[in-house]
Design a protein around this motif. Sequence first.
Motif, PDB file in Angstrom:
ATOM      1  N   ILE A  80      -5.597   6.921   0.988  1.00  0.00           N
ATOM      2  CA  ILE A  80      -6.475   7.854   1.684  1.00  0.00           C
ATOM      3  C   ILE A  80      -7.719   7.987   0.825  1.00  0.00           C
ATOM      4  CG2 ILE A  80      -6.776  10.203   2.524  1.00  0.00           C
ATOM      5  CD1 ILE A  80      -3.758  10.275   2.983  1.00  0.00           C
ATOM      6  N   PRO A  81      -8.899   7.623   1.329  1.00  0.00           N
ATOM      7  CA  PRO A  81      -9.123   6.993   2.636  1.00  0.00           C
ATOM      8  C   PRO A  81      -8.606   5.553   2.640  1.00  0.00           C
ATOM      9  CG  PRO A  81     -11.165   7.021   1.385  1.00  0.00           C
ATOM     10  CD  PRO A  81     -10.134   7.746   0.553  1.00  0.00           C
ATOM     11  N   PRO A  82      -8.339   5.036   3.838  1.00  0.00           N
ATOM     12  CA  PRO A  82      -7.809   3.673   3.940  1.00  0.00           C
ATOM     13  C   PRO A  82      -8.775   2.666   3.310  1.00  0.00           C
ATOM     14  CG  PRO A  82      -7.779   4.769   6.073  1.00  0.00           C
ATOM     15  CD  PRO A  82      -8.524   5.648   5.134  1.00  0.00           C
ATOM     16  N   ARG A  83      -8.212   1.623   2.723  1.00  0.00           N
ATOM     17  CA  ARG A  83      -9.003   0.571   2.095  1.00  0.00           C
ATOM     18  C   ARG A  83      -8.521  -0.764   2.633  1.00  0.00           C
ATOM     19  NH1 ARG A  83      -8.365  -2.243  -3.190  1.00  0.00           N
ATOM     20  NH2 ARG A  83      -6.522  -0.968  -3.464  1.00  0.00           N
ATOM     21  N   VAL A  84      -9.471  -1.606   3.042  1.00  0.00           N
ATOM     22  CA  VAL A  84      -9.169  -2.947   3.547  1.00  0.00           C
ATOM     23  C   VAL A  84     -10.025  -3.929   2.765  1.00  0.00           C
ATOM     24  CG1 VAL A  84      -9.252  -4.489   5.547  1.00  0.00           C
ATOM     25  CG2 VAL A  84      -8.598  -2.091   5.843  1.00  0.00           C
ATOM     26  N   GLU A  85      -9.403  -5.016   2.328  1.00  0.00           N
ATOM     27  CA  GLU A  85     -10.134  -6.060   1.625  1.00  0.00           C
ATOM     28  C   GLU A  85      -9.930  -7.398   2.304  1.00  0.00           C
ATOM     29  OE1 GLU A  85     -10.293  -4.532  -2.995  1.00  0.00           O
ATOM     30  OE2 GLU A  85      -8.794  -6.033  -2.449  1.00  0.00           O
TER      31      GLU A  85
END
Length: 127
Positions: free
Chosen positions: A80-85
């Motif tokens: 939190i917050p979402p993380r995308v790689e």
Amino acid sequence: MTGMGVPLDPDMFAGCPPVAAPIRIGDKWTAKIIRCLEPGPRRFTELQTPLRGITPKVLTESLRAMERDGLLTRTAYDEIPPRVEYALTDLGRSLLEPMNAGCEWSRRHLAELMRARETWETARSGA
């Protein structure tokens, strides 16, 4: 007869798979995204910075298409917050060498290509 008198083989493409190439001529974003991911994983917002002019929708579509084709991976972290790689796969990295060759060709021949285009346009416009 053209082509030095040798007719084209009607089966010259028989061994080629009937799929679109992963990087189409004229595709504006795939090669640039690959370059952005060359050093390592990046987040969506990091990719937007050098890719000036790309809309979030087009970047999302491009990333999804590249993921579908196996050129990159998308890793979502449960934070939190979402993380995308996004990161290049080995298949995606295998495109770096031919891309480098294309860049070198451009460096050597871009001026010549632009002169040819200008000459062609001038001849077509009757000027």
